[in-house]
Enzyme design. Structure first.
Site, mmCIF file in Angstrom:
data_model
loop_
_atom_site.group_PDB
_atom_site.id
_atom_site.type_symbol
_atom_site.label_atom_id
_atom_site.label_comp_id
_atom_site.label_asym_id
_atom_site.label_seq_id
_atom_site.Cartn_x
_atom_site.Cartn_y
_atom_site.Cartn_z
ATOM 1 N N PRO A 49 0.845 -1.201 0.000
ATOM 2 C CG PRO A 49 0.077 -0.974 2.194
ATOM 3 C CD PRO A 49 0.799 -1.921 1.282
ATOM 4 C CG MET A 50 3.497 2.328 -1.917
ATOM 5 S SD MET A 50 4.647 2.208 -3.321
ATOM 6 C CE MET A 50 3.655 1.243 -4.479
ATOM 7 C CB CYS B 165 2.225 5.151 7.212
ATOM 8 S SG CYS B 165 2.476 6.703 6.318
ATOM 9 C CG HIS C 229 9.462 -1.290 5.500
ATOM 10 N ND1 HIS C 229 9.259 -0.979 4.180
ATOM 11 C CD2 HIS C 229 10.642 -0.723 5.838
ATOM 12 C CE1 HIS C 229 10.279 -0.238 3.741
ATOM 13 N NE2 HIS C 229 11.125 -0.077 4.741
ATOM 14 C CG ASN D 88 7.509 -3.789 2.476
ATOM 15 O OD1 ASN D 88 7.187 -2.820 3.149
ATOM 16 N ND2 ASN D 88 7.696 -3.708 1.182
ATOM 17 N N GLY D 89 10.660 -4.373 1.838
ATOM 18 C CA GLY D 89 11.780 -3.453 1.960
ATOM 19 C C GLY D 89 12.925 -3.768 1.021
ATOM 20 C CG ASP D 90 15.903 -1.686 0.772
ATOM 21 O OD1 ASP D 90 15.158 -0.713 0.561
ATOM 22 O OD2 ASP D 90 16.835 -1.668 1.587
#
Length: 354
Positions: free
Chosen positions: A16-17, A100, A169, A200-202
């Site tokens: 989600p962004m 977030c 994340h 999640n992440g990179d």
């Protein structure tokens, strides 16, 4: 990968962004190989539920199942009510935002700011799970700061409250998006819980996706920034996971058709004024690093209608196709890229204000 009764077609999920994962983007990523896509966060503040922005974010018309909707807030009762309302509007999975890092979210004690109050985290998780009869998932970070990592405790809390899956994340809130993701923490959390864990992440290449899955033991991976302007990354990753081989880069003609189709969906979804402006950041992402893209973007940012914008994109990719069937990337000027990043921010601000 299974979340409650929903068997996903693969282990690839769109993160989600805010200002990015609207319905057109989610549907495009799903068509290009994503097994699930989580919506932009919807506020639990009831006073904002009838705004144009929130109503758009709650529009899932024609979307491929399962429909996962993220909610954000800090009051357990409000979060429970927001979950119920979104289920009534078609949500099949409710995702809770505790990840977030944006100041405007953390300043109202929501998002990753909640990680400073574990008792409140437990109350929110418990209230939302009890409020709905659909799976509830949680997206979070490794902690508030490097000195205050509590991902393990929050993960166990989530499992005990009945959370169906956890997306983690690999950074703290204080890290924002700086530094490298903490895959060691993700690995430790996976070993400590029984519910599915999403790393999640990179994760920005097929090979990186394979390494993260193998190292962390995660049940799935979540892709965010790497899909901006490159939604075909999901089919690239899936092909690599299946075969160990990398797909060739997409041809210029295919990218042109994908982008033009994406623009048409944005124009229809947002209308003439907002559609043109929101499309700018997507066009910038698609063209980043391509031959002649700096000059093209500077001209494109000045266009004020969807018709002229679409025509400019079509002509630009036509020129690229005249040179080569494959995309040709060049090193871009950093000053120009700063301008492009600002243009992207303005495009998102337009979405938030609409």
């Amino acid at each position: 990968m299974q979340i409650g009764p929903y068997q996903l077609k693969n282990r690839l999920i769109v993160a989600p962004m805010a200002g990015v994962t609207d319905r057109p983007f989610r549907m495009l990523c799903k068509s290009l190989g994503a097994g699930m896509a989580v919506s932009e966060m919807i506020t639990s503040n009831k006073a904002l539920w009838t705004t144009k922005k929130t109503l758009r974010r709650a529009d899932h018309s024609g979307e491929v199942e399962p429909i996962s909707v993220q909610i954000a807030g800090s009051d357990p009762a409000q979060m429970a009510e927001a979950a119920r309302i979104n289920v009534e509007q078609g949500a099949q999975i409710i995702d809770i935002n505790m990840g977030c890092p944006a100041k405007k979210v953390c300043n109202v004690a929501a998002g990753s700011a909640l990680l400073r109050d574990e008792a409140l985290v437990a109350r929110i998780l418990d209230a939302v799970v009890k409020a709905v009869d659909v799976p509830v998932t949680l997206k979070t970070r490794t902690g508030w700061s490097p000195e205050h990592r509590n991902a393990l405790r929050v993960a166990k809390m989530a499992e005990d409250c009945g959370i169906a899956a956890l997306a983690l994340h690999g950074r703290t809130r204080e890290d924002m998006y700086r530094g490298d993701a903490e895959y060691d923490t993700i690995r430790a959390v996976k070993q400590a819980i029984r519910i599915p864990l999403i790393a999640n992440g990179d994760i920005d290449t097929p090979a990186k996706a394979r390494r993260v899955l193998d190292y962390t033991g995660a049940d799935a991976i979540m892709i965010g920034r790497a899909a901006q302007g490159r939604p075909w990354i999901f089919r690239e990753i899936q092909h690599y996971l299946d075969t160990g081989a990398e797909l060739p880069a997409p041809e210029v003609g295919e990218i042109r058709q994908l982008l033009l189709g994406h623009l048409d969906e944005l124009y229809q979804f947002y209308g003439e004024y907002s559609g043109c402006r929101i499309a700018r950041k997507h066009i910038a992402w698609y063209t980043k690093g391509l031959s002649g893209s700096n000059e093209f973007r500077q001209q494109m940012y000045r266009l004020e209608s969807t018709e002229t914008q679409r025509q400019a994109v079509n002509e630009y990719f036509g020129r690229l196709a005249d040179v080569s069937d494959r995309l040709i990337y060049v090193v871009e000027d950093e000053n120009r890229m700063d301008h492009d990043r600002q243009a992207g921010v303005e495009g998102e601000a337009c979405d938030h204000a609409s």
